[in-house]
Design an enzyme around this catalytic site. Structure first.
Site, mmCIF file in Angstrom:
data_model
loop_
_atom_site.group_PDB
_atom_site.id
_atom_site.type_symbol
_atom_site.label_atom_id
_atom_site.label_comp_id
_atom_site.label_asym_id
_atom_site.label_seq_id
_atom_site.Cartn_x
_atom_site.Cartn_y
_atom_site.Cartn_z
ATOM 1 C CD GLU A 111 1.229 2.856 0.816
ATOM 2 O OE1 GLU A 111 0.916 1.980 1.637
ATOM 3 O OE2 GLU A 111 0.701 2.963 -0.309
ATOM 4 C CG HIS A 161 -3.719 -6.692 5.664
ATOM 5 N ND1 HIS A 161 -4.960 -6.317 5.227
ATOM 6 C CD2 HIS A 161 -3.056 -5.533 5.919
ATOM 7 C CE1 HIS A 161 -5.050 -4.999 5.239
ATOM 8 N NE2 HIS A 161 -3.907 -4.495 5.653
ATOM 9 C CD GLU A 216 -1.373 0.929 -1.639
ATOM 10 O OE1 GLU A 216 -2.386 1.530 -2.057
ATOM 11 O OE2 GLU A 216 -1.125 0.770 -0.430
ATOM 12 C CG ASP A 231 -2.735 -9.103 1.001
ATOM 13 O OD1 ASP A 231 -3.467 -10.092 1.084
ATOM 14 O OD2 ASP A 231 -1.678 -8.978 1.669
#
Lengths: 339, 290
Positions: free
Chosen positions: A28, A128, A59, A84
């Site tokens: 991404e 995160h 994902e 994560d």
């Protein structure tokens, strides 16, 4: 100044794509001018426009997609923006990538590398900042590599991509990205004596302030815990004259027990530090493996240092409390000597 | 094509018997009543094309490979099974044929394989078989998006048999199949038939279009499973099942063929399966080696 950790990875990706047509990069926001959230893919889409694919925020989908590429002869390198998010990739990894080669009885290979940043200390908060390697510790057929800045991070990435035939999670601790690589000169980094077996694909770096002495305790750490471990080793040497041998494996699964065993047997005392919480963690596996082989030489139980059993908070003052700090490691090292 | 349908039918019937006899363990998902789908689609494929199937894969596998012994042995867990006994009923791999047991997790894998083939300019198409129940999985839509975005040569074949295991479609599905695919810019269509001739004619142009245009297409076949999802999990109304027996693809195709030729085919296929079973029974179980 030495090349920085993220620059080393970036350079390695450039060289990989130059060297091998089968390497294809996806993730991404990896296109220039942005070049990925941590700039590791910078310049690649300009140099190799047809082999760098910026993807939708999917994902699970892009992990499956990369698996499909690997099944058809490519060597995909997938960037997952934050470690994560591997939770979203978990089915594809566990029920796909980790299975195909074995369950199809060796009819296919799975040369898939997933690069992802893990770790906190940046104030990114609960979703995160995690260190989730332990989720994949229990999955057979997944390899995990997590270089520290004492390793040649880019070289390790090249090996994972070019030599690997199994799914590999390449874990980059995000606190290391801006750090200069600490390459040994005459076997020294600063005042530490450094040893690594360069014949290994994923070497364990060993550091000591008194290499000619038997270590009092072996401290095992990886990735983003490396700078803290080294600082703690220096602190207890200065204040307590405790000789610590810091051992930094770059291969965290399967754990390279042979790399640490003789040092552990000599010292008879071991502490393990990891950035995740200790419950069911990496250190539990490492500690058990060590105990099973060096029980007779151990003078006390293996020490463990890790994060608190909570999510990682955003506020820096809270985050500092939740994540392992140098003082925690110092305390664990001293505790080893008190038994 | 009739031969292939009879092969799949009698093979799966025998498999279910072997389960009852305790010869097989684990689970299995038969496609009894849906045989025409595999036959109508796969017979249009070229050697380099890729088939990605799912838990209900025996029919797809047999039509694609003709490997009766390999599949029988795999189901029995034998060393010379197609995956050495490691995969079993729903985890098969042969040349350009892949199945996996988790709903929808092969959809993005199929997209990746299609991208790879396109990058290699091989001209191959990927056929992805999905069931109606799989449309609850998000990965299907992530895959549709990528297939369309990157213009990938994927033919998605949906076998809508009206039930996800025991749950009827109306309790788990809103909207329509086609609208879901069209939302991603894919073309989509549907057909309700168990007549293999009709289905075969229907799919020829679709396979060629996907290959020619390198664009994904989804085609839904509204069909019916005449057997349980797996074993002992059929709670559908008996009348409903009996009504659908009138549309049994073997009956329809058999009527075109005539009784005499049907019997010849049946006899031959039964012999093939009997022989495959004997061969597989005689094979060794794999030994665990570290």
């Amino acid at each position: 100044m030495n090349m920085r950790y993220f620059e080393s990875l970036n350079k390695a990706l450039h060289e990989l794509m130059q060297q091998d047509e089968r390497v294809i990069l996806l993730g991404e926001d990896v296109l220039d001018p942005y070049g990925g959230a941590f700039k590791v893919t910078r310049g690649l889409s300009t140099a190799f426009p047809n082999r760098v694919l910026t993807t939708p925020i999917s994902e699970a989908g892009i992990t499956g997609f990369a698996i499909g590429l690997a099944l058809r002869g490519f060597r995909p390198v997938l960037e997952i923006m934050f470690g994560d998010f591997l939770a979203l990739c978990a089915d594809q990894l566990i029920n796909g990538a980790a299975k195909f080669s074995w369950m199809y009885n060796g009819k296919v290979q799975m040369p898939l590398v997933i690069r992802t940043p893990m770790g906190g200390r940046r104030g990114y908060g609960p979703t995160h900042s995690q260190t989730l390697e332990k989720i994949f510790m229990g999955v057979p057929e997944i390899t995990m590599v997590a270089p520290s800045h004492y390793h040649d991070a880019g070289e390790l990435l090249k090996r994972a991509v070019l030599k690997g035939s199994e799914p590999t999670l390449f874990i980059e601790n995000k606190s290391l990205y801006p750090q200069p690589l600490l390459v040994a000169v005459n076997s020294q980094v600063d005042d530490f004596y450094v040893y690594e077996d360069l014949a290994e694909d994923y070497p364990t770096v060993s550091l000591s302030l008194a290499a000619d002495q038997r270590p009092d305790v072996v401290l095992i750490a990886y990735g983003g815990m490396a700078p803290l471990a080294v600082e703690a080793a220096r602190a207890v040497f200065m204040t307590d004259e405790i000789v610590v041998q810091v051992m930094l494996p770059s291969l965290i699964k399967p754990f390279p027990l042979a790399d640490v065993l003789s040092a552990v047997q000599r010292a008879g005392r071991v502490a393990i530090v990891e950035e995740a919480s200790v419950y069911s963690g990496w250190g539990a596996e490492v500690g058990q493996q060590i105990t099973s082989k060096a029980f007779d030489q151990l003078r006390c139980p293996v020490g463990r240092v890790g994060a608190q059993e909570t999510p990682i908070p955003s506020s820096v003052s809270l985050e500092t409390g939740a994540l392992p700090q140098v003082e925690d490691i110092v305390k664990a090292l001293r505790a080893q000597l008190q038994r | 094509m009739y031969n292939q349908m009879v092969l799949v039918r009698r093979f799966e019937e025998r498999i279910l018997e072997l389960f009852s006899e305790g010869m097989l363990s684990g689970t299995t998902h038969a496609s009894i009543g849906q045989e025409a789908d595999a036959v109508a689609v796969i017979n249009h494929l070229a050697e380099g094309d890729i088939v990605v199937s799912n838990h209900r894969c025996h029919g797809h596998y047999l039509v694609r490979t003709g490997d009766v012994v390999g599949l029988m042995a795999e189901l029995m867990g034998k060393a010379d099974g197609v995956c050495g006994g490691r995969g079993g009923s729903q985890h098969l791999c042969a040349d350009n044929f892949f199945t996996n047991g988790v709903q929808g997790n092969m959809a993005p894998v199929a997209a990746g394989m299609a991208y790879a083939e396109k990058a290699k300019a091989s001209g191959a198409v990927v056929v992805l078989f999905l069931g109606d129940g799989t449309f609850g999985q998000g990965t299907v839509y992530e895959a549709f998006n990528m297939m369309s975005l990157w213009s990938l040569p994927v033919l998605v074949v949906v076998e809508d048999n009206g039930y996800a295991q025991t749950t009827p479609l109306r309790l788990a599905f809103a909207g329509s199949f086609e609208a879901r695919a069209q939302a991603f810019g894919m073309t989509a269509g549907e057909i309700e038939s168990t007549d293999v001739e009709v289905l075969y004619k229907h799919f020829g142009p679709l396979v060629e279009r996907v290959r020619r245009d390198s664009r994904p297409h989804m085609e839904v076949i509204h069909t019916y499973r005449l057997c349980a999802h797996s074993k002992g999990d059929d709670f559908r109304p008996v009348d409903e099942i009996n009504n659908r027996r009138k549309l049994d693809p073997l009956t329809i195709a058999g009527e075109h063929l005539g009784l005499e030729r049907v019997e010849v085919v049946e006899g031959r296929i039964r012999a093939v399966i009997r022989e495959a079973e004997q061969t597989a029974r005689a094979m060794q179980y794999p030994r665990w080696t570290e």
